[in-house]
Design a protein around this motif. Structure first.
Motif, PDB file in Angstrom:
ATOM      1  N   TRP A  56     -43.823  12.921  -1.677  1.00 49.42           N
ATOM      2  CA  TRP A  56     -42.542  13.433  -2.172  1.00 49.42           C
ATOM      3  C   TRP A  56     -41.763  14.069  -1.029  1.00 49.42           C
ATOM      4  O   TRP A  56     -40.562  13.862  -0.894  1.00 49.42           O
ATOM      5  N   ASP A  57     -42.459  14.851  -0.200  1.00 52.04           N
ATOM      6  CA  ASP A  57     -41.800  15.477   0.949  1.00 52.04           C
ATOM      7  C   ASP A  57     -41.286  14.420   1.927  1.00 52.04           C
ATOM      8  O   ASP A  57     -40.161  14.518   2.423  1.00 52.04           O
ATOM      9  N   LEU A  58     -42.110  13.427   2.196  1.00 50.83           N
ATOM     10  CA  LEU A  58     -41.730  12.381   3.140  1.00 50.83           C
ATOM     11  C   LEU A  58     -40.524  11.590   2.639  1.00 50.83           C
ATOM     12  O   LEU A  58     -39.556  11.372   3.372  1.00 50.83           O
ATOM     13  N   PHE A  59     -40.549  11.191   1.384  1.00 51.68           N
ATOM     14  CA  PHE A  59     -39.442  10.359   0.896  1.00 51.68           C
ATOM     15  C   PHE A  59     -38.200  11.173   0.571  1.00 51.68           C
ATOM     16  O   PHE A  59     -37.097  10.633   0.567  1.00 51.68           O
ATOM     17  N   ASN A  60     -38.349  12.458   0.373  1.00 53.05           N
ATOM     18  CA  ASN A  60     -37.159  13.316   0.321  1.00 53.05           C
ATOM     19  C   ASN A  60     -36.518  13.396   1.705  1.00 53.05           C
ATOM     20  O   ASN A  60     -35.290  13.428   1.820  1.00 53.05           O
ATOM     21  N   ALA A  61     -37.340  13.414   2.751  1.00 51.75           N
ATOM     22  CA  ALA A  61     -36.791  13.402   4.113  1.00 51.75           C
ATOM     23  C   ALA A  61     -36.025  12.106   4.362  1.00 51.75           C
ATOM     24  O   ALA A  61     -34.931  12.115   4.946  1.00 51.75           O
ATOM     25  N   VAL A  62     -36.579  10.980   3.906  1.00 51.90           N
ATOM     26  CA  VAL A  62     -35.872   9.692   4.030  1.00 51.90           C
ATOM     27  C   VAL A  62     -34.562   9.756   3.246  1.00 51.90           C
ATOM     28  O   VAL A  62     -33.494   9.377   3.753  1.00 51.90           O
ATOM     29  N   LEU A  63     -34.620  10.236   2.011  1.00 53.70           N
ATOM     30  CA  LEU A  63     -33.434  10.319   1.161  1.00 53.70           C
ATOM     31  C   LEU A  63     -32.362  11.207   1.787  1.00 53.70           C
ATOM     32  O   LEU A  63     -31.179  10.846   1.827  1.00 53.70           O
ATOM     33  N   LEU A  64     -32.756  12.363   2.289  1.00 51.30           N
ATOM     34  CA  LEU A  64     -31.781  13.278   2.885  1.00 51.30           C
ATOM     35  C   LEU A  64     -31.126  12.666   4.127  1.00 51.30           C
ATOM     36  O   LEU A  64     -29.938  12.875   4.367  1.00 51.30           O
ATOM     37  N   GLU A  65     -31.874  11.877   4.875  1.00 53.11           N
ATOM     38  CA  GLU A  65     -31.265  11.179   6.019  1.00 53.11           C
ATOM     39  C   GLU A  65     -30.248  10.143   5.550  1.00 53.11           C
ATOM     40  O   GLU A  65     -29.195   9.988   6.150  1.00 53.11           O
ATOM     41  N   GLU A  66     -30.582   9.434   4.495  1.00 53.85           N
ATOM     42  CA  GLU A  66     -29.647   8.437   3.960  1.00 53.85           C
ATOM     43  C   GLU A  66     -28.375   9.117   3.452  1.00 53.85           C
ATOM     44  O   GLU A  66     -27.267   8.645   3.699  1.00 53.85           O
ATOM     45  N   LEU A  67     -28.526  10.217   2.755  1.00 57.55           N
ATOM     46  CA  LEU A  67     -27.366  10.935   2.233  1.00 57.55           C
ATOM     47  C   LEU A  67     -26.540  11.541   3.369  1.00 57.55           C
ATOM     48  O   LEU A  67     -25.306  11.545   3.309  1.00 57.55           O
ATOM     49  N   ALA A  68     -27.211  12.020   4.411  1.00 52.64           N
ATOM     50  CA  ALA A  68     -26.484  12.546   5.576  1.00 52.64           C
ATOM     51  C   ALA A  68     -25.682  11.429   6.250  1.00 52.64           C
ATOM     52  O   ALA A  68     -24.552  11.661   6.698  1.00 52.64           O
ATOM     53  N   ALA A  69     -26.233  10.233   6.285  1.00 51.45           N
ATOM     54  CA  ALA A  69     -25.508   9.095   6.864  1.00 51.45           C
ATOM     55  C   ALA A  69     -24.270   8.761   6.030  1.00 51.45           C
ATOM     56  O   ALA A  69     -23.200   8.474   6.580  1.00 51.45           O
ATOM     57  N   LEU A  70     -24.398   8.818   4.714  1.00 48.91           N
ATOM     58  CA  LEU A  70     -23.237   8.583   3.842  1.00 48.91           C
ATOM     59  C   LEU A  70     -22.173   9.655   4.069  1.00 48.91           C
ATOM     60  O   LEU A  70     -20.977   9.348   4.129  1.00 48.91           O
ATOM     61  N   GLU A  71     -22.593  10.886   4.193  1.00 50.64           N
ATOM     62  CA  GLU A  71     -21.635  11.963   4.449  1.00 50.64           C
ATOM     63  C   GLU A  71     -20.976  11.789   5.813  1.00 50.64           C
ATOM     64  O   GLU A  71     -19.772  11.994   5.957  1.00 50.64           O
ATOM     65  N   ALA A  72     -21.740  11.372   6.813  1.00 56.50           N
ATOM     66  CA  ALA A  72     -21.179  11.142   8.154  1.00 56.50           C
ATOM     67  C   ALA A  72     -20.176   9.991   8.143  1.00 56.50           C
ATOM     68  O   ALA A  72     -19.230   9.977   8.941  1.00 56.50           O
ATOM     69  N   ASP A  73     -20.369   9.046   7.229  1.00 55.81           N
ATOM     70  CA  ASP A  73     -19.445   7.911   7.122  1.00 55.81           C
ATOM     71  C   ASP A  73     -18.170   8.252   6.350  1.00 55.81           C
ATOM     72  O   ASP A  73     -17.309   7.397   6.180  1.00 55.81           O
TER      73      ASP A  73
END
Length: 195
Positions: A56-73
């Motif tokens: 859960w911790d690992l895939f939340n880290a993946v998810l947060l990176e994906e969401l940060a990329a969307l915000e950066a875009d």
């Protein structure tokens, strides 16, 4: 034999997150075998657990990176400009291009029952902000009740996820997917407008 170079904690963490994302894209579901995660990163299972006590911790880290990329875009910008149709079209286009470039990671993580009840608060906060923004617009511009507004949002989000996945897999051209998604959003909004 050359000695292995010791990686900084930030580099090692990045390595683990990237390996987890690749493996999730290959398998398409969670949870993943810890041995496979460790092998994909070229490390021991113990090292993976040292950085991420649970999947859960690992895939939340993946998810947060994906969401940060969307915000950066530019997610915040497209959420703030225009009426319902313009914002929906811009968000769908942004998300479609994201999935086409990076794969359907957000979809896999948010929709997998393994992650139910374990989504990180920061990720949940962004998801709630998107739902509130579009929920208000749907209620105001289309006079939809809250439950119908949520159903519409869920259906509209499925379009860029699926089209982006097809582009990512090489089965659909990006320009064609963007055109189709835009037309579907426009026709959906038009069909739902009160007469």
């Amino acid at each position: 034999m050359a000695a292995r170079q010791r990686l900084s904690p930030e580099v090692r963490r990045r390595q683990l997150v990237e390996a987890a994302a690749r493996l999730l894209l290959e398998r398409g579901h969670l949870p993943l075998p810890m041995e496979a995660l460790a092998d994909a990163a070229g490390v021991s299972k113990g090292l993976v657990y040292g950085y991420f006590p649970s999947q859960w911790d690992l895939f939340n880290a993946v998810l947060l990176e994906e969401l940060a990329a969307l915000e950066a875009d530019g997610l915040d910008q497209v959420l703030a400009e225009g009426g319902l149709a313009a914002r929906a079209r811009a968000c769908v286009d942004l998300y479609l291009r994201h999935v086409a470039a990076r794969g359907p990671l957000v979809h896999y993580i948010l929709r997998d029952s393994f992650m139910a009840g374990h989504i990180a608060p920061d990720a949940r906060k962004l998801q709630d902000r998107l739902l509130r923004t579009f929920g208000r617009l749907l209620r105001r511009e289309l006079r939809l009740p809250p439950k119908e507004a949520i159903a519409v949002i869920s259906m509209v989000v499925a379009m860029p996820e699926e089209m982006g996945r097809l582009v990512w897999q090489g089965e659909l051209q990006l320009d064609r997917a963007r055109e189709m998604a835009g037309r579907l959003v426009d026709s959906s909004v038009a069909a739902l407008r009160p007469s």
